[in-house]
Design an enzyme around this catalytic site. Structure first.
Site, PDB file in Angstrom:
ATOM      1  N   LYS A   1       5.064   3.557   6.027  1.00  0.00           N
ATOM      2  CA  LYS A   1       4.103   2.482   5.846  1.00  0.00           C
ATOM      3  C   LYS A   1       3.952   1.618   7.098  1.00  0.00           C
ATOM      4  CE  LYS A   1       4.811   2.372   0.864  1.00  0.00           C
ATOM      5  NZ  LYS A   1       5.005   1.535  -0.337  1.00  0.00           N
TER       6      LYS A   1
ATOM      7  N   PRO B   1       0.815  -1.209   0.000  1.00  0.00           N
ATOM      8  CA  PRO B   1       0.000   0.000   0.000  1.00  0.00           C
ATOM      9  C   PRO B   1       0.852   1.264   0.000  1.00  0.00           C
ATOM     10  CG  PRO B   1       0.025  -0.980   2.171  1.00  0.00           C
ATOM     11  CD  PRO B   1       0.694  -1.964   1.251  1.00  0.00           C
ATOM     12  N   GLU B   2       0.252   2.327  -0.480  1.00  0.00           N
ATOM     13  CA  GLU B   2       0.915   3.626  -0.463  1.00  0.00           C
ATOM     14  C   GLU B   2       0.870   4.209   0.953  1.00  0.00           C
ATOM     15  OE1 GLU B   2       2.160   4.809  -3.463  1.00  0.00           O
ATOM     16  OE2 GLU B   2       1.341   3.065  -4.512  1.00  0.00           O
TER      17      GLU B   2
ATOM     18  N   ARG C   1       8.380  -4.825  -9.551  1.00  0.00           N
ATOM     19  CA  ARG C   1       7.060  -4.227  -9.681  1.00  0.00           C
ATOM     20  C   ARG C   1       6.774  -3.983 -11.158  1.00  0.00           C
ATOM     21  NH1 ARG C   1       7.295  -5.665  -5.261  1.00  0.00           N
ATOM     22  NH2 ARG C   1       6.840  -4.589  -3.302  1.00  0.00           N
TER      23      ARG C   1
END
Length: 282
Positions: A51, A2-3, A252
């Site tokens: 995060k 997640p960001e 990614r």
């Protein structure tokens, strides 16, 4: 993964629900923490650092959690049915009127609050730090500069440079600044602009679950090129291409417009592709 804004929002909601409240139930179901019971403890607050989340208690301890790819915190009223299976629950923190359930939290640790830095001290400046100032920005630029030989797309994902950017914002920052994700950091003309735009995009979405980089909250219009493989670039009409960037578990999907983002590119970047798996949200 997640960001940073997703984690920030989860922390903000958990803080509003739990801070100042005594736990009637404090189960930790993570294999390393099952012997601990937090019932009776009062929650002092919940804070996000990049995060990472820390839930702080009145006995001088903090519960650390990290979402990784599929973790999330949910909030319920007592008696409400959970939206994920009970077998996935790793923490249950219940007060008289709210129940916070942490699902699929692979990284959890109970540690002294004054030792939190042991888990996050290596991180670069947190882009959503409420105390952010020019000193933080300068430090982020310094850390980027020190990775002169790295590809800018990979450097943006490196939490030791600055904390909070994930693949969505990496993709959109590179597009908006006209940078190929494979551009070496040393060839980026304005690293301060990279840091400033990264923070701006995270701040724009920090207080809502929807994440937009275009200004539109409509799901089909929210992003410039992220998860738009094979579709037309919103600016020039060129088809968006994709390729893998990074090695092993750090790989990614990279999205880019060959026309709007000239520069280095991998061989054989695909024109068409499926949607990337969305990060779990609180």
């Amino acid at each position: 993964m997640p960001e940073g804004d997703t984690v920030h929002l989860a922390g903000k909601r958990l803080h509003a629900a739990l801070a100042g409240r005594r736990l009637l139930r404090g189960e930790l179901r993570h294999p390393r923490l099952v012997e601990h019971d937090l019932a009776g403890r009062t929650v002092l607050g919940v804070v996000s650092v990049g995060k990472h989340l820390f839930t702080r208690f009145d006995d001088g301890r903090s519960l650390h959690s990290h979402f990784r790819m599929d973790g999330s915190w949910h909030l319920y009223r007592p008696g409400m049915r959970w939206r994920r299976p009970a077998r996935e629950a790793r923490a249950v923190l219940e007060t008289d009127d709210r129940v916070a359930v942490g699902f699929a939290l692979h990284d959890m640790e109970l540690l002294p609050t004054d030792a939190e830095d042991r888990l996050v001290g290596h991180l670069g400046p947190d882009l959503l730090d409420p105390a952010w100032d020019d000193t933080h920005a300068a430090e982020a630029v310094r850390r980027l500069t020190a990775r002169a030989d790295s590809e800018i797309g990979l450097a943006l994902l490196e939490q030791r440079v600055m904390a909070g950017v994930g693949n969505l914002y990496k993709t959109e920052v590179c597009f908006l600044l006209g940078l190929s994700p494979w551009t070496p950091v040393r060839d980026v003309p304005d690293l301060a602009a990279v840091v400033a735009l990264s923070r701006t995009l995270l701040l724009r979405n920090a207080d809502r679950p929807e994440q937009t980089t275009t200004g539109s909250l409509h799901p089909a219009e929210a992003h410039w090129i992220f998860e738009r493989a094979g579709r037309r670039c919103r600016r020039c009409g060129t088809r968006i291409r994709t390729a893998e960037q990074g090695d092993g578990v750090y790989a990614r999907v990279a999205y880019w417009c060959p026309h709007c983002q000239p520069g280095p590119a991998p061989r054989g970047g695909r024109v068409a592709g499926g949607r990337e798996r969305r990060a779990a949200r609180a």
